[in-house]
Write a protein that holds these residues in place. Structure first.
Motif, PDB file in Angstrom:
ATOM      1  N   SER A  50      11.276  -4.054   4.525  1.00  0.00           N
ATOM      2  CA  SER A  50      11.969  -5.004   5.405  1.00  0.00           C
ATOM      3  C   SER A  50      11.597  -4.772   6.865  1.00  0.00           C
ATOM      4  O   SER A  50      11.581  -5.704   7.674  1.00  0.00           O
ATOM      5  N   ILE A  51      11.274  -3.522   7.212  1.00  0.00           N
ATOM      6  CA  ILE A  51      10.849  -3.203   8.577  1.00  0.00           C
ATOM      7  C   ILE A  51       9.428  -3.707   8.825  1.00  0.00           C
ATOM      8  O   ILE A  51       9.138  -4.306   9.870  1.00  0.00           O
ATOM      9  N   ASP A  52       8.539  -3.468   7.865  1.00  0.00           N
ATOM     10  CA  ASP A  52       7.143  -3.897   7.988  1.00  0.00           C
ATOM     11  C   ASP A  52       6.660  -4.429   6.647  1.00  0.00           C
ATOM     12  O   ASP A  52       6.128  -3.681   5.816  1.00  0.00           O
ATOM     13  N   PRO A  53       6.840  -5.723   6.407  1.00  0.00           N
ATOM     14  CA  PRO A  53       6.459  -6.297   5.111  1.00  0.00           C
ATOM     15  C   PRO A  53       4.956  -6.381   4.895  1.00  0.00           C
ATOM     16  O   PRO A  53       4.517  -6.745   3.801  1.00  0.00           O
ATOM     17  N   THR A  54       4.161  -6.048   5.904  1.00  0.00           N
ATOM     18  CA  THR A  54       2.705  -6.113   5.764  1.00  0.00           C
ATOM     19  C   THR A  54       2.083  -4.772   5.410  1.00  0.00           C
ATOM     20  O   THR A  54       0.875  -4.690   5.190  1.00  0.00           O
ATOM     21  N   ALA A 121      -1.647 -12.170  -4.952  1.00  0.00           N
ATOM     22  CA  ALA A 121      -1.933 -13.509  -4.445  1.00  0.00           C
ATOM     23  C   ALA A 121      -2.302 -13.470  -2.962  1.00  0.00           C
ATOM     24  O   ALA A 121      -3.170 -14.209  -2.500  1.00  0.00           O
ATOM     25  N   ALA A 122      -1.658 -12.557  -2.226  1.00  0.00           N
ATOM     26  CA  ALA A 122      -1.922 -12.450  -0.791  1.00  0.00           C
ATOM     27  C   ALA A 122      -3.252 -11.764  -0.503  1.00  0.00           C
ATOM     28  O   ALA A 122      -3.901 -12.051   0.516  1.00  0.00           O
ATOM     29  N   ALA A 123      -3.666 -10.837  -1.365  1.00  0.00           N
ATOM     30  CA  ALA A 123      -4.913 -10.094  -1.168  1.00  0.00           C
ATOM     31  C   ALA A 123      -5.610  -9.960  -2.524  1.00  0.00           C
ATOM     32  O   ALA A 123      -5.521  -8.913  -3.172  1.00  0.00           O
ATOM     33  N   PRO A 124      -6.302 -11.011  -2.961  1.00  0.00           N
ATOM     34  CA  PRO A 124      -6.847 -11.034  -4.329  1.00  0.00           C
ATOM     35  C   PRO A 124      -7.971 -10.038  -4.592  1.00  0.00           C
ATOM     36  O   PRO A 124      -8.337  -9.823  -5.743  1.00  0.00           O
ATOM     37  N   ILE A 127      -8.655  -3.854  -4.475  1.00  0.00           N
ATOM     38  CA  ILE A 127      -8.932  -3.021  -5.654  1.00  0.00           C
ATOM     39  C   ILE A 127      -8.056  -1.779  -5.670  1.00  0.00           C
ATOM     40  O   ILE A 127      -7.725  -1.255  -6.742  1.00  0.00           O
ATOM     41  N   ARG A 128      -7.650  -1.302  -4.504  1.00  0.00           N
ATOM     42  CA  ARG A 128      -6.820  -0.094  -4.473  1.00  0.00           C
ATOM     43  C   ARG A 128      -5.466  -0.351  -5.118  1.00  0.00           C
ATOM     44  O   ARG A 128      -4.945   0.477  -5.860  1.00  0.00           O
ATOM     45  N   PHE A 129      -4.891  -1.499  -4.808  1.00  0.00           N
ATOM     46  CA  PHE A 129      -3.604  -1.825  -5.417  1.00  0.00           C
ATOM     47  C   PHE A 129      -3.765  -2.050  -6.914  1.00  0.00           C
ATOM     48  O   PHE A 129      -2.914  -1.650  -7.713  1.00  0.00           O
ATOM     49  N   ALA A 130      -4.876  -2.674  -7.300  1.00  0.00           N
ATOM     50  CA  ALA A 130      -5.156  -2.843  -8.730  1.00  0.00           C
ATOM     51  C   ALA A 130      -5.304  -1.488  -9.402  1.00  0.00           C
ATOM     52  O   ALA A 130      -4.883  -1.292 -10.549  1.00  0.00           O
TER      53      ALA A 130
END
Length: 311
Positions: A50-54, A121-124, A127-130
């Motif tokens: 909530s402080i930094d959603p990015t 969807a925001a960063a298709p 690969i790190r998140f995948a």
């Protein structure tokens, strides 16, 4: 541990005094996950979101926490508040505890899936998140889902002409971890072809992989190529250690001399310790092959230290 618990209490006090400090809250979340309640860590990660959603690093940590086994703090009432404290939970029958935890884990997984879909969807091409999803699915025994997470990103990137070395490296390291050596090597070969030839970012990962696989000579070959472009003291010392493991003592001695020359000024205490350990390994190897067992233990320890310091 006692020190971990003490640090946890100190961090809780620090966050209570300054609840909006991102770094302190993030550190508390790390300690809660290990020494406190995982559900508290989830709450803290959600607060940071909530402080930094990015901040994708925090969101990735949140995803991993949500995919882990639930604790009693994740069991919520209709108002969203935790239903149990430690004392109340201890009085719940074991069978009921299992049911409640299973339900809480399913709810957390639903939240994690929504989070993953939104972030993908925001960063298709992330690969790190995948890779984080692949690790989480692997822990749950869902190997097909784990592989799919990486393949989907890579297929999408290939189709759009955006495939990178990092994508194939992530895939290759995952496949190695699950024992698919041939498929891993194929992915790592693609990664090597796409890496920056001056930065050697893939080679720096693959030489460590080969060392872990028990292929010190192959690791030496790869790291020698790196050292040709990046002859830093750290890389030279690592190369010397691998050469000792591979019983290439004369080469290791020459590498040690290069490492000493590469250090500008007086070596730091850590550099001096590493140089002495490498020199000791070389001397032991040169004295007699009878020292192989002792030597192997020493260089394995030193090599692990060097790798850990890189992380």
């Amino acid at each position: 541990s006692g020190q971990g618990r003490s640090a946890l209490d100190m961090l809780r006090s620090a966050v209570a005094a300054n609840p909006s400090d991102f770094g302190t809250v993030s550190m508390l979340a790390q300690y809660e996950a290990v020494y406190g309640l995982r559900s508290k860590a989830i709450e803290l990660r959600q607060r940071l979101a909530s402080i930094d959603p990015t901040n994708r690093e925090n969101l990735g940590d949140l995803y991993e926490l949500l995919m882990m086994p639930a604790d009693y703090g994740s069991i919520r009432g209709p108002d969203g508040a935790a239903r149990f404290d430690a004392r109340g939970w201890s009085s719940v029958p074991a069978e009921e505890q299992r049911r409640l935890l299973s339900d809480a884990e399913a709810r957390n997984a639903e939240v994690a899936e929504r989070l993953y879909s939104t972030l993908s969807a925001a960063a298709p091409y992330d690969i790190r998140f995948a890779g984080r999803r692949a690790s989480a699915m692997r822990e749950r025994g869902k190997f097909d889902e784990a592989r799919k997470a990486l393949v989907e990103v890579i297929d999408r990137a290939e189709k759009d002409g955006k495939a990178t070395a990092a994508m194939y490296l992530e895939q290759g390291l995952y496949l190695d971890a699950v024992g698919e050596r041939e498929a891993s090597d194929a992915s790592l070969k693609k990664a090597t072809q796409l890496q920056d030839p001056k930065k050697h970012e893939v080679d720096l990962a693959v030489f460590e992989l080969e060392a872990r696989r028990g292929n010190p000579k192959r690791a030496v070959e790869i790291l020698s190529g790196v050292v040709a472009d990046l002859p830093t003291p750290a890389n030279l010392i690592r190369l010397g250690v691998l050469q000792v493991v591979a019983q290439q003592y004369e080469e290791a001695e020459r590498t040690l001399a290069r490492a000493k020359k590469a250090i500008t000024g007086t070596p730091s205490a850590d550099e001096q310790r590493q140089l002495e350990m490498l020199a000791g390994g070389i001397a032991a190897g040169q004295r007699s092959e009878e020292h192989t067992s002792e030597l192997q233990s020493r260089v394995d320890i030193s090599y692990a230290v060097f790798c850990l310091k890189k992380k």
